[in-house]
Design a protein around this motif. Structure first.
Motif, mmCIF file in Angstrom:
data_model
loop_
_atom_site.group_PDB
_atom_site.id
_atom_site.type_symbol
_atom_site.label_atom_id
_atom_site.label_comp_id
_atom_site.label_asym_id
_atom_site.label_seq_id
_atom_site.Cartn_x
_atom_site.Cartn_y
_atom_site.Cartn_z
ATOM 1 N N ILE A 181 -12.411 -8.054 -53.148
ATOM 2 C CA ILE A 181 -13.148 -7.711 -51.923
ATOM 3 C C ILE A 181 -14.523 -7.199 -52.337
ATOM 4 O O ILE A 181 -14.631 -6.383 -53.261
ATOM 5 C CB ILE A 181 -12.405 -6.615 -51.118
ATOM 6 N N LEU A 182 -15.550 -7.733 -51.678
ATOM 7 C CA LEU A 182 -16.898 -7.192 -51.866
ATOM 8 C C LEU A 182 -17.278 -6.476 -50.579
ATOM 9 O O LEU A 182 -17.345 -7.094 -49.510
ATOM 10 C CB LEU A 182 -17.892 -8.325 -52.160
ATOM 11 N N PHE A 183 -17.503 -5.174 -50.704
ATOM 12 C CA PHE A 183 -17.963 -4.406 -49.541
ATOM 13 C C PHE A 183 -19.442 -4.085 -49.736
ATOM 14 O O PHE A 183 -19.819 -3.437 -50.716
ATOM 15 C CB PHE A 183 -17.155 -3.113 -49.370
ATOM 16 N N ASP A 184 -20.261 -4.572 -48.794
ATOM 17 C CA ASP A 184 -21.705 -4.335 -48.858
ATOM 18 C C ASP A 184 -22.074 -3.308 -47.789
ATOM 19 O O ASP A 184 -22.168 -3.633 -46.599
ATOM 20 C CB ASP A 184 -22.445 -5.665 -48.631
ATOM 21 N N SER A 185 -22.278 -2.101 -48.258
ATOM 22 C CA SER A 185 -22.570 -0.990 -47.345
ATOM 23 C C SER A 185 -23.836 -1.219 -46.521
ATOM 24 O O SER A 185 -23.953 -0.726 -45.397
ATOM 25 C CB SER A 185 -22.669 0.294 -48.174
ATOM 26 N N THR A 186 -24.781 -1.996 -47.062
ATOM 27 C CA THR A 186 -26.038 -2.213 -46.336
ATOM 28 C C THR A 186 -25.824 -3.072 -45.080
ATOM 29 O O THR A 186 -26.666 -3.114 -44.205
ATOM 30 C CB THR A 186 -27.127 -2.879 -47.216
ATOM 31 N N LEU A 187 -24.691 -3.779 -45.033
ATOM 32 C CA LEU A 187 -24.401 -4.639 -43.872
ATOM 33 C C LEU A 187 -23.435 -3.987 -42.898
ATOM 34 O O LEU A 187 -23.169 -4.519 -41.818
ATOM 35 C CB LEU A 187 -23.793 -5.973 -44.344
ATOM 36 N N CYS A 188 -22.851 -2.860 -43.291
ATOM 37 C CA CYS A 188 -21.790 -2.253 -42.475
ATOM 38 C C CYS A 188 -22.375 -1.559 -41.244
ATOM 39 O O CYS A 188 -23.288 -0.745 -41.345
ATOM 40 C CB CYS A 188 -21.004 -1.257 -43.321
ATOM 41 N N PRO A 216 -17.242 -8.030 -38.339
ATOM 42 C CA PRO A 216 -18.191 -8.859 -37.592
ATOM 43 C C PRO A 216 -19.525 -9.073 -38.298
ATOM 44 O O PRO A 216 -20.300 -9.942 -37.888
ATOM 45 C CB PRO A 216 -18.396 -8.059 -36.297
ATOM 46 N N THR A 217 -19.808 -8.292 -39.332
ATOM 47 C CA THR A 217 -21.129 -8.393 -39.976
ATOM 48 C C THR A 217 -21.081 -9.027 -41.364
ATOM 49 O O THR A 217 -22.114 -9.240 -41.983
ATOM 50 C CB THR A 217 -21.751 -6.995 -40.139
ATOM 51 N N GLY A 218 -19.877 -9.284 -41.857
ATOM 52 C CA GLY A 218 -19.765 -9.818 -43.221
ATOM 53 C C GLY A 218 -19.882 -8.726 -44.274
ATOM 54 O O GLY A 218 -20.013 -9.020 -45.466
ATOM 55 N N ALA A 219 -19.832 -7.464 -43.862
ATOM 56 C CA ALA A 219 -19.930 -6.369 -44.841
ATOM 57 C C ALA A 219 -18.706 -6.344 -45.762
ATOM 58 O O ALA A 219 -18.814 -5.950 -46.921
ATOM 59 C CB ALA A 219 -20.059 -5.033 -44.111
ATOM 60 N N THR A 220 -17.554 -6.730 -45.235
ATOM 61 C CA THR A 220 -16.344 -6.823 -46.065
ATOM 62 C C THR A 220 -16.016 -8.285 -46.263
ATOM 63 O O THR A 220 -15.672 -8.989 -45.320
ATOM 64 C CB THR A 220 -15.158 -6.111 -45.377
ATOM 65 N N LEU A 221 -16.166 -8.747 -47.518
ATOM 66 C CA LEU A 221 -15.910 -10.151 -47.836
ATOM 67 C C LEU A 221 -14.706 -10.248 -48.765
ATOM 68 O O LEU A 221 -14.585 -9.468 -49.709
ATOM 69 C CB LEU A 221 -17.089 -10.745 -48.599
ATOM 70 N N PHE A 222 -13.851 -11.225 -48.528
ATOM 71 C CA PHE A 222 -12.710 -11.460 -49.414
ATOM 72 C C PHE A 222 -12.932 -12.799 -50.121
ATOM 73 O O PHE A 222 -13.458 -13.741 -49.535
ATOM 74 C CB PHE A 222 -11.410 -11.498 -48.602
ATOM 75 N N LYS A 265 -0.504 -16.193 -49.274
ATOM 76 C CA LYS A 265 -0.376 -17.432 -48.485
ATOM 77 C C LYS A 265 -1.726 -18.134 -48.339
ATOM 78 O O LYS A 265 -1.871 -19.063 -47.555
ATOM 79 C CB LYS A 265 0.156 -17.094 -47.078
ATOM 80 N N GLY A 266 -2.738 -17.635 -49.042
ATOM 81 C CA GLY A 266 -4.057 -18.263 -48.985
ATOM 82 C C GLY A 266 -4.942 -17.724 -47.873
ATOM 83 O O GLY A 266 -6.031 -18.260 -47.620
ATOM 84 N N GLU A 267 -4.486 -16.684 -47.190
ATOM 85 C CA GLU A 267 -5.313 -16.086 -46.132
ATOM 86 C C GLU A 267 -6.196 -14.985 -46.708
ATOM 87 O O GLU A 267 -6.040 -14.603 -47.865
ATOM 88 C CB GLU A 267 -4.398 -15.493 -45.047
ATOM 89 N N GLY A 268 -7.079 -14.448 -45.866
ATOM 90 C CA GLY A 268 -7.906 -13.320 -46.285
ATOM 91 C C GLY A 268 -7.213 -12.009 -45.962
ATOM 92 O O GLY A 268 -6.117 -12.005 -45.373
ATOM 93 N N THR A 269 -7.826 -10.908 -46.316
ATOM 94 C CA THR A 269 -7.254 -9.610 -45.937
ATOM 95 C C THR A 269 -7.560 -9.362 -44.453
ATOM 96 O O THR A 269 -8.547 -9.893 -43.915
ATOM 97 C CB THR A 269 -7.875 -8.468 -46.758
ATOM 98 N N ALA A 270 -6.734 -8.560 -43.809
ATOM 99 C CA ALA A 270 -6.946 -8.283 -42.384
ATOM 100 C C ALA A 270 -8.319 -7.648 -42.156
ATOM 101 O O ALA A 270 -9.021 -7.982 -41.199
ATOM 102 C CB ALA A 270 -5.842 -7.361 -41.877
ATOM 103 N N CYS A 271 -8.727 -6.742 -43.047
ATOM 104 C CA CYS A 271 -10.000 -6.038 -42.856
ATOM 105 C C CYS A 271 -11.200 -6.977 -43.002
ATOM 106 O O CYS A 271 -12.192 -6.831 -42.300
ATOM 107 C CB CYS A 271 -10.106 -4.841 -43.800
ATOM 108 N N SER A 272 -11.114 -7.951 -43.911
ATOM 109 C CA SER A 272 -12.249 -8.873 -44.078
ATOM 110 C C SER A 272 -12.294 -9.882 -42.938
ATOM 111 O O SER A 272 -13.381 -10.281 -42.503
ATOM 112 C CB SER A 272 -12.177 -9.586 -45.426
ATOM 113 N N GLU A 273 -11.129 -10.272 -42.440
ATOM 114 C CA GLU A 273 -11.103 -11.283 -41.373
ATOM 115 C C GLU A 273 -11.745 -10.791 -40.074
ATOM 116 O O GLU A 273 -12.274 -11.578 -39.313
ATOM 117 C CB GLU A 273 -9.662 -11.720 -41.107
#
Ligand code: SF4
Ligand code: SF4
Ligand code: SF4
Length: 251
Positions: free
Chosen positions: A7-14, A143-149, A132-140
């Motif tokens: 997971i990449l969390f970008d605080s500048t986008l949050c 709305p801003t792409g701050a949390t990327l999986f 199962k090949g899905e993303g994490t619930a928090c990244s899905e």
């Protein structure tokens, strides 16, 4: 070969909207713990939080270390580093000894203080979903792409690219690239990470061998004295921190 996820969390986008917090609660069937999500704290019923540092928002959750001390210190093997990246635990094996809480350099595992059969809890990077090949619930839901999986190596490249392309917007380091040997959760921010409540001055080397030696009280000090002392330093510091928090009523 299995590619490690991260997971990449970008605080500048949050935006501090709390969608990740709510999605985590729902995914893990955790109860509501606070009417104001920005005031909630990590607990056995809250695996991730969003924090407000004077308008700069950041998330806290398990970093899913590449060389996790929680795995190395657990005397019953309740923790496991998976090939996919997440660090999991088997609550049925947990003895409640809390060695993992004392050893974690990121101060993550939380204890069920009020349970008759208390165990330790934390984020598991939505292992069922990502297997199962899905993303994490928090990244899905972000709305801003701050949390990327995604794949850890791709996320690391993306983080480096963002810093290179916008040097004025970012503090020039990636938290989790190599702290205590690196982690599968990585953070970008506009300011030094300690200003956002992340642990400071973490060594770049993995800690497990240090803490394992310290816990076993193996007097292998000759030649590895520095390692032994580092382990003892970490354990003592964490023990004091936990005692202080328990006293102040914070989990
Ligand atoms: S952040 Fe702490 S709990 Fe999470 S994997 Fe690392 S050592 Fe374990
Ligand atoms: S990865 Fe899953 S368990 Fe971890 S914080 Fe996100 S939603 Fe919660
Ligand atoms: S969902 Fe995304 S934007 Fe909203 S608080 Fe979480 S990380 Fe920040």
């Amino acid at each position: 070969m299995i590619k490690q996820k991260g997971i990449l969390f970008d605080s500048t986008l949050c935006a501090g909207c709390g969608e990740c917090y709510n999605a985590c609660k729902k995914q893990n069937k955790l109860p509501d713990t606070n009417t104001d999500y920005l005031r909630d704290r990590l607990s056995s019923e809250t695996y991730t939080v969003v924090e407000d540092y004077s308008g700069v928002y950041t998330r806290k959750m398990c970093m899913h270390c590449q060389h996790p001390t929680c795995v190395s210190v657990c005397p019953v093997g309740a923790f496991e580093k998976t090939a996919l990246g997440p660090v999991l635990y088997d609550a049925d094996k947990c003895l409640g000894c809390r060695y993992c809480m004392q050893a974690c350099p990121h101060h993550i595992p939380r204890y069920e203080w009020t349970s008759n059969n208390p165990r330790v809890k934390k984020c598991i990077m939505c292992y069922d979903k990502i297997s199962k090949g899905e993303g994490t619930a928090c990244s899905e839901v972000c709305p801003t792409g701050a949390t990327l999986f995604g794949d850890r190596d791709e996320l690391l490249k993306e983080a480096k690219k963002r810093i290179a392309e916008n040097p004025g917007s970012y503090y020039p380091e990636i938290f989790g690239d190599d702290e205590v040997g690196g982690s599968n959760v990585m953070i970008l921010a506009s300011e030094p990470f300690e200003k956002l409540g992340f642990a400071k001055n973490l060594p770049k080397e993995p800690l497990p061998q240090y803490t394992a030696r310290a816990l076993d009280k193996i007097p292998a000090v000759v030649g590895v004295g520095g390692a032994f002392l580092t382990g003892m330093f970490w354990l003592t510091k964490r023990k004091n921190q936990i005692a202080k928090e328990k006293k102040s009523g914070k989990e």
